[in-house]
Enzyme design. Structure first.
Site, short mmCIF file in Angstrom:
data_model
loop_
_atom_site.label_atom_id
_atom_site.label_comp_id
_atom_site.label_asym_id
_atom_site.label_seq_id
_atom_site.Cartn_x
_atom_site.Cartn_y
_atom_site.Cartn_z
N TRP A 2 0.84 -1.20 0.00
CA TRP A 2 0.00 0.00 0.00
C TRP A 2 0.88 1.26 0.00
CZ3 TRP A 2 -0.38 3.40 4.33
CH2 TRP A 2 -1.35 4.39 4.20
N LYS A 34 -8.22 6.67 8.36
CA LYS A 34 -9.12 6.81 9.51
C LYS A 34 -9.84 8.17 9.53
CE LYS A 34 -5.70 4.99 12.49
NZ LYS A 34 -4.90 4.56 11.41
N TYR A 96 6.55 3.66 17.83
CA TYR A 96 7.46 2.55 18.05
C TYR A 96 6.76 1.61 19.03
CZ TYR A 96 11.48 -0.36 18.41
OH TYR A 96 12.32 -1.44 18.32
N PRO A 98 6.14 0.42 15.05
CA PRO A 98 5.21 0.90 14.02
C PRO A 98 4.25 -0.22 13.58
CG PRO A 98 7.34 0.41 13.05
CD PRO A 98 7.49 0.20 14.54
N SER A 99 3.13 0.18 13.02
CA SER A 99 2.17 -0.81 12.52
C SER A 99 2.63 -1.40 11.19
CB SER A 99 0.78 -0.20 12.39
OG SER A 99 0.84 0.98 11.63
N TYR A 100 3.48 -0.69 10.45
CA TYR A 100 4.12 -1.24 9.26
C TYR A 100 5.53 -0.66 9.18
CZ TYR A 100 2.10 3.10 7.35
OH TYR A 100 1.72 4.40 7.15
N LEU A 103 9.28 3.93 7.22
CA LEU A 103 9.21 5.12 8.06
C LEU A 103 8.07 6.04 7.63
CD1 LEU A 103 10.66 6.47 10.50
CD2 LEU A 103 11.69 7.99 8.81
N HIS A 104 7.23 6.38 8.59
CA HIS A 104 6.12 7.29 8.35
C HIS A 104 5.90 8.12 9.60
CE1 HIS A 104 4.38 3.62 10.07
NE2 HIS A 104 3.39 4.37 10.53
N HIS A 106 3.11 10.64 11.72
CA HIS A 106 1.70 10.95 11.93
C HIS A 106 1.55 12.44 12.23
CE1 HIS A 106 0.63 6.62 12.47
NE2 HIS A 106 1.92 6.58 12.77
#
Length: 164
Positions: A2, A34, A96, A98-100, A103-104, A106
């Site tokens: 994705w 979301k 930390y 992360p969900s995937y 590096l992203h 929010h």
């Protein structure tokens, strides 16, 4: 996949709020799935960096400071321009664990209690930048606590190792 589809503009290209195309220090800013974008109370965007080798907070060093500073500054400016929300009204953080593992960062409205925005999991981007400016390998050395749900595979591994 994705994430890569967004970065390669194979998906959600029409949702991009901002992009810095630089392969080393660039990123794409998109609304999080979301957030329905109908109101600003629960504003929620994600900055996805172009660099694929940076998986999480643990990978960051002082070498990544230009990238992180770009995400912070340009992300705030793009949100102010598009949505009229000033940087002072944003919570900007990394998770930390992360969900995937790409590096992203929010970006959420300060008043919004977003999932994972609490101190146990969220690391403010401004603090990450300051820590790396003081010590290039800060996140390789620092103990990082994080919550785990009982049904997560990592929690089960901790149980099997007698660590829980």
């Amino acid at each position: 996949q994705w994430v890569y589809n967004i970065l390669e503009k194979k998906a959600e290209a029409d949702r991009i709020v901002h992009e810095n195309p630089d392969p080393s220090n660039g990123f794409v800013l998109v609304p999080d799935l979301k957030w329905n974008q109908n109101q600003l109370d629960d504003l929620y965007l994600i900055a996805l960096v172009h660099r694929r080798e940076i998986k999480s907070l643990r990978d960051l060093t002082a070498e990544h400071l230009p990238l992180l500073r770009n995400v912070l500054q340009e992300g705030k400016e793009a949100i102010a321009k598009r949505f009229g929300v000033p940087g002072s009204q944003l919570r900007i953080y990394l998770h930390y664990q992360p969900s995937y593992h790409h590096l992203h960062v929010h970006f959420t409205a300060l008043g919004y209690d977003a999932p994972g925005s609490s101190v146990e999991r969220a690391h403010l981007l401004a603090d990450v930048i300051d820590n790396l400016a003081m010590d290039s390998t800060y996140y390789q050395k620092r103990a990082l606590t994080f919550p785990l749900r009982a049904d997560e595979p990592l929690f089960k591994k901790f149980q099997e190792a007698g660590k829980v």
